[in-house]
Design an enzyme around this catalytic site. Sequence first.
Site, PDB file in Angstrom:
ATOM      1  N   MET A 101      -2.770   8.643  12.136  1.00  0.00           N
ATOM      2  CA  MET A 101      -4.090   9.045  11.662  1.00  0.00           C
ATOM      3  C   MET A 101      -4.490   9.755  11.911  1.00  0.00           C
ATOM      4  O   MET A 101      -6.225   9.961  12.370  1.00  0.00           O
ATOM      5  CB  MET A 101      -4.922   7.756  11.500  1.00  0.00           C
ATOM      6  CG  MET A 101      -4.154   6.844  11.154  1.00  0.00           C
ATOM      7  SD  MET A 101      -4.630   5.242  10.444  1.00  0.00           S
ATOM      8  CE  MET A 101      -5.223   4.379  12.050  1.00  0.00           C
ATOM      9  N   ASP A 114       0.726  -0.962  -0.098  1.00  0.00           N
ATOM     10  CA  ASP A 114       0.106  -0.087   0.443  1.00  0.00           C
ATOM     11  C   ASP A 114       1.053   1.588   0.251  1.00  0.00           C
ATOM     12  O   ASP A 114       2.172   1.399  -0.181  1.00  0.00           O
ATOM     13  CB  ASP A 114      -1.380  -0.087   0.705  1.00  0.00           C
ATOM     14  CG  ASP A 114      -0.409  -0.722   2.222  1.00  0.00           C
ATOM     15  OD1 ASP A 114      -1.441  -0.736   2.615  1.00  0.00           O
ATOM     16  OD2 ASP A 114       0.780  -0.205   2.752  1.00  0.00           O
ATOM     17  N   LYS A 154      -3.686   2.791   0.479  1.00  0.00           N
ATOM     18  CA  LYS A 154      -5.224   3.152   0.450  1.00  0.00           C
ATOM     19  C   LYS A 154      -4.830   4.800   1.363  1.00  0.00           C
ATOM     20  O   LYS A 154      -4.124   4.673   1.447  1.00  0.00           O
ATOM     21  CB  LYS A 154      -5.501   2.695   1.979  1.00  0.00           C
ATOM     22  CG  LYS A 154      -5.735   1.519   1.720  1.00  0.00           C
ATOM     23  CD  LYS A 154      -6.698   0.542   2.992  1.00  0.00           C
ATOM     24  CE  LYS A 154      -6.025  -0.741   3.538  1.00  0.00           C
ATOM     25  NZ  LYS A 154      -6.468  -0.725   5.259  1.00  0.00           N
TER      26      LYS A 154
HETATM   27  N1  SAH Z   1       1.601   0.368  10.519  1.00  0.00           N
HETATM   28  C1  SAH Z   1       1.803   1.278  10.701  1.00  0.00           C
HETATM   29  C2  SAH Z   1       1.027   2.374  10.388  1.00  0.00           C
HETATM   30  C3  SAH Z   1      -0.123   2.404   9.533  1.00  0.00           C
HETATM   31  S1  SAH Z   1      -1.662   3.456   9.489  1.00  0.00           S
HETATM   32  C4  SAH Z   1       2.883   2.011  11.588  1.00  0.00           C
HETATM   33  O1  SAH Z   1       3.188   1.012  12.568  1.00  0.00           O
HETATM   34  O2  SAH Z   1       3.894   2.875  11.792  1.00  0.00           O
HETATM   35  C5  SAH Z   1      -1.041   5.077   8.927  1.00  0.00           C
HETATM   36  C6  SAH Z   1      -0.472   5.829   9.757  1.00  0.00           C
HETATM   37  O3  SAH Z   1       0.447   5.624  10.360  1.00  0.00           O
HETATM   38  C7  SAH Z   1      -0.243   7.107   9.000  1.00  0.00           C
HETATM   39  O4  SAH Z   1      -1.942   8.147   9.133  1.00  0.00           O
HETATM   40  C8  SAH Z   1       0.487   8.202  10.180  1.00  0.00           C
HETATM   41  O5  SAH Z   1      -0.194   8.455  11.206  1.00  0.00           O
HETATM   42  C9  SAH Z   1       1.692   6.708  10.549  1.00  0.00           C
HETATM   43  N2  SAH Z   1       2.972   7.174   9.828  1.00  0.00           N
HETATM   44  C10 SAH Z   1       3.778   5.796   9.265  1.00  0.00           C
HETATM   45  N3  SAH Z   1       4.544   6.188   8.475  1.00  0.00           N
HETATM   46  C11 SAH Z   1       4.735   7.550   8.456  1.00  0.00           C
HETATM   47  C12 SAH Z   1       5.243   8.503   8.644  1.00  0.00           C
HETATM   48  N4  SAH Z   1       6.844   7.904   7.914  1.00  0.00           N
HETATM   49  N5  SAH Z   1       5.921   9.243   9.160  1.00  0.00           N
HETATM   50  C13 SAH Z   1       4.429   9.462  10.791  1.00  0.00           C
HETATM   51  N6  SAH Z   1       3.741   8.892  10.098  1.00  0.00           N
HETATM   52  C14 SAH Z   1       3.676   7.999   9.616  1.00  0.00           C
END
Ligand code: SAH
Length: 539
Positions: free
Chosen positions: A174, A37, A59
Amino acid sequence: MEQNAQVYLVGAGPGDPGLMTVRGRELVEQADVLVYDRLVSPRIIAWARPDCERVYVGKTPERHTLPQHEINALLVEKAAPGRTVVRLKGGDPFVFGRGGEEAEELRAHGIPFAVVPGVTSCIAAPAYAGIPVTHRSAASSFTVVTGHEDPAKLSSSLDWEQLAHVGGTLVFLMGMKNLPIIAESLMAYGMADDTPVAVVERGTWPGQRVLTGTLDTIAADVLERGFANPSVIVVGSVVALRDELAWFNPRPLTGKTVGITRARHQVSELRSELEELGATVAEFPVSRLAEPSDPAPLAAFVAQPTPVNWVVFTSANGVKTFFRAFEAAHGASPAAASPSAHSAPSTSADPAADAGADASLTLPDAAFAGATVVAVGPATAKALAERGVRSVLTPDTFRAEGVADLLRGRLDPHERVLLVRAEDARTVVADMVRERGAELVDVPAYRTVLREDGKEALQDALRTGSLDALTFASSSAVRNTLALLDGDAGLLADVSLFSIGPLTTATMEELGLAPAGEASSSTISGLVGAVLGSLGGLS
Ligand code: SAH
């Protein structure tokens, strides 16, 4: 058991490909099917085998390309004994990644799976902003919260009252859309207005940005500075440690997206130099290499290299295609040539024996013995050095005119010059050799042709305004880019255009394009310097 797994739920880490696990990388390299994704770096996807089936189910918070139940069904459908399906998810697959649901679905269908955890953004993004989520003197716990709940649920008193009093650090994922409600709710339930807050956008990516403020200011600041997803929101006194611990510093091209139009095999140096400076790089390979229309001169020379006094390469592509043709004719040439390597292959009566007999012939020995090798510029010299040809002359200016000047003073009329060039190259060098009365062995080694498969991606990027700059490292890249835009130069009106040198600039101007900058030397670093000079203000 992992050995039997058909589907792997793999964490891709927060963005920087270097933060992916070793196991995760191995699986991407082995994958038969890759389902991924939006938050997964294209550089990680590029590790997959060329024949790997790639399925993008990306998504965004607003728009689901594939609804979750269809993603679940897709994994079940793709799974098969003996096949490796890799489901790649940003961060860790079980942290708000809906990996749990996918695992349940696989279990329900009796499909063996394994989980490869990933570095999660809720810890890594703060870390890259110099914010430890716990600290002896500041926080002894951290709570990770989704900010994506619908606002009605967000305002439910229970959640907010508890969160406002849980202590330690709060990390929201998020949460950007609901940030005003999040901040207000925490304050409404008793958190101090001046509680420090940080927003880390694109944490660990080259374009990472960080904004700090307090609960009562952060929503307005985010709006003003245009911070968006993906971002984590960190609330608590640990945020103040950033003043002391920030280490991943914004670089001059941070937040800028630079498009590159080079052929795919040539992007790496330009990409890494731009990324080094913090830019996000988007590739639009508008060209690819093809056989010359008349392959005979190349085939004839490599089949039986005849002695020459000078060998001139006018591009790294020429080096690549020339050596490739040589290897195709003689088998791959190992570095250690045997002394008998110079026996002329075509004197053998048995052509089948030839292929084996001259397998130890190396190109530098066979074709260049005693010759002076000239490369148009440093990239061409580097391509030669990588193939064992280290003693190479380069002109003062890295263009055909420079090569002509270099030869003019040194070339004797009785000498022979091998010129390895692009089919549509200008005739500056050939003309000069003939003018001197020397013998020219003219070898068109390749052609650059239009590559059309990226047309939509390029047009989309320009229409949506997602590029700040577009770079051109050759005249053909300019022409091919316009061809992909169906000649509509207007699409480039809002993008800063950069040229590698005077010839490319002239082509741009002929076609109605105005460069924002030109490389001071016709090299990739020069091109990057031009981008930096124009866009590199720290903002
Ligand atoms: N599984 C992921 C989270 C998925 S939900 C994890 O463990 O990181 C998606 C959210 O993750 C985004 O809306 C944001 O809040 C956060 N996110 C993911 N990658 C990011 C990044 N490189 N920098 C800041 N926030 C991030």
